[in-house]
Design an enzyme around this catalytic site. Structure first.
Site, PDB file in Angstrom:
ATOM      1  N   VAL A 152       0.905  -1.153   0.000  1.00 39.01           N
ATOM      2  CA  VAL A 152       0.000   0.000   0.000  1.00 39.01           C
ATOM      3  C   VAL A 152       0.946   1.206   0.000  1.00 39.01           C
ATOM      4  O   VAL A 152       1.454   1.596   1.041  1.00 39.01           O
ATOM      5  CB  VAL A 152      -0.932  -0.007   1.230  1.00 39.01           C
ATOM      6  CG1 VAL A 152      -1.852   1.206   1.217  1.00 39.01           C
ATOM      7  CG2 VAL A 152      -1.745  -1.296   1.281  1.00 39.01           C
ATOM      8  N   PRO A 153       1.240   1.766  -1.189  1.00 38.94           N
ATOM      9  CA  PRO A 153       2.390   2.664  -1.364  1.00 38.94           C
ATOM     10  C   PRO A 153       2.212   4.086  -0.834  1.00 38.94           C
ATOM     11  O   PRO A 153       2.153   5.062  -1.590  1.00 38.94           O
ATOM     12  CB  PRO A 153       2.598   2.656  -2.882  1.00 38.94           C
ATOM     13  CG  PRO A 153       1.224   2.433  -3.431  1.00 38.94           C
ATOM     14  CD  PRO A 153       0.562   1.491  -2.449  1.00 38.94           C
ATOM     15  N   CYS A 154       2.202   4.221   0.471  1.00 34.73           N
ATOM     16  CA  CYS A 154       2.050   5.537   1.096  1.00 34.73           C
ATOM     17  C   CYS A 154       3.250   6.435   0.829  1.00 34.73           C
ATOM     18  O   CYS A 154       3.144   7.660   0.967  1.00 34.73           O
ATOM     19  CB  CYS A 154       1.804   5.384   2.594  1.00 34.73           C
ATOM     20  SG  CYS A 154       3.071   4.441   3.451  1.00 34.73           S
ATOM     21  N   HIS A 155       4.363   5.864   0.400  1.00 34.94           N
ATOM     22  CA  HIS A 155       5.555   6.676   0.118  1.00 34.94           C
ATOM     23  C   HIS A 155       5.346   7.603  -1.080  1.00 34.94           C
ATOM     24  O   HIS A 155       6.111   8.538  -1.270  1.00 34.94           O
ATOM     25  CB  HIS A 155       6.779   5.772  -0.109  1.00 34.94           C
ATOM     26  CG  HIS A 155       6.679   4.893  -1.296  1.00 34.94           C
ATOM     27  ND1 HIS A 155       6.028   3.666  -1.254  1.00 34.94           N
ATOM     28  CD2 HIS A 155       7.117   5.046  -2.568  1.00 34.94           C
ATOM     29  CE1 HIS A 155       6.100   3.114  -2.446  1.00 34.94           C
ATOM     30  NE2 HIS A 155       6.744   3.936  -3.259  1.00 34.94           N
ATOM     31  N   ARG A 156       4.295   7.391  -1.852  1.00 32.83           N
ATOM     32  CA  ARG A 156       4.023   8.220  -3.038  1.00 32.83           C
ATOM     33  C   ARG A 156       3.228   9.482  -2.713  1.00 32.83           C
ATOM     34  O   ARG A 156       2.912  10.257  -3.609  1.00 32.83           O
ATOM     35  CB  ARG A 156       3.293   7.383  -4.083  1.00 32.83           C
ATOM     36  CG  ARG A 156       4.151   6.225  -4.571  1.00 32.83           C
ATOM     37  CD  ARG A 156       3.433   5.320  -5.543  1.00 32.83           C
ATOM     38  NE  ARG A 156       4.311   4.191  -5.876  1.00 32.83           N
ATOM     39  CZ  ARG A 156       3.881   3.002  -6.258  1.00 32.83           C
ATOM     40  NH1 ARG A 156       2.584   2.782  -6.407  1.00 32.83           N
ATOM     41  NH2 ARG A 156       4.745   2.038  -6.513  1.00 32.83           N
TER      42      ARG A 156
END
Length: 186
Positions: A152-156
């Site tokens: 779940v790519p919260c780094h984006r």
């Protein structure tokens, strides 16, 4: 519940996998396994602490199985992490993930999974995409409470001024992930 730790260019990355134990569990047939947590740590108990209590069963610290050779969903998740670092940045998004929270946060995590590699959103844009433009703090909270980093790519998600904001595993890893995705997106 099962876990595995991989060595990545950004350091150790651990994955925690379990079967559905909540309302998402199928009424008939075997429970479906999914990633419950993932992140750049070799401390499995710290990942377990991020998993919502309704998804943990009776698993406590030190009680997660660490198979010598992952199989099933754990192997699939590990393969997706390896594929990500080999350039297939969409691989983690194809692995089932299960997290539990309130309706907005759960929906916001689903929306995060739709943010493609190389794409950057501000917290404001993320709140809008999640259907609640005024809920910028709630959108930021979804990122902060995300237990399944990379899947779940919260780094984006970035601050409105374009700066990185926070990241549970440190800004150097967030910078590395964004740079890796940008170099392959071109």
């Amino acid at each position: 519940m099962y876990a595995s730790t991989l060595i990545t260019p950004d350091g150790p990355f651990s994955i925690l996998v379990g079967a559905a134990t909540d309302a998402a569990a199928p009424a008939d047939g075997p429970a479906q396994e999914a990633v419950l947590a993932g992140g750049w740590t070799d401390d499995i108990d710290s990942l377990l602490a991020l998993v919502h209590p309704t998804l943990r069963l009776d698993t406590g610290p030190g009680q997660v199985a660490l198979p010598s050779s992952p199989d099933g969903m754990l192997a699939e998740a590990a393969d997706a992490v390896r594929a990500y670092y080999d350039g297939d940045h969409g691989a983690p998004g194809r692995v089932p993930v299960r997290q539990a929270s309130g309706p907005f946060r759960t929906h916001a995590w689903d929306v995060l999974r739709e943010v493609k590699a190389g794409e950057r959103l501000t917290y404001t844009e993320y709140a809008t995409r999640a259907g609640r433009p005024a809920a910028v703090r709630a959108a930021a909270g979804a990122c902060a409470m995300n237990a399944a980093a990379l899947f779940v790519p919260c780094h984006r998600i970035l601050r409105t001024d374009g700066t990185l904001g926070g990241f549970r595993y440190g800004l150097p890893i967030k910078e590395s992930l964004l740079a890796r995705e940008t170099s392959f997106a071109k």
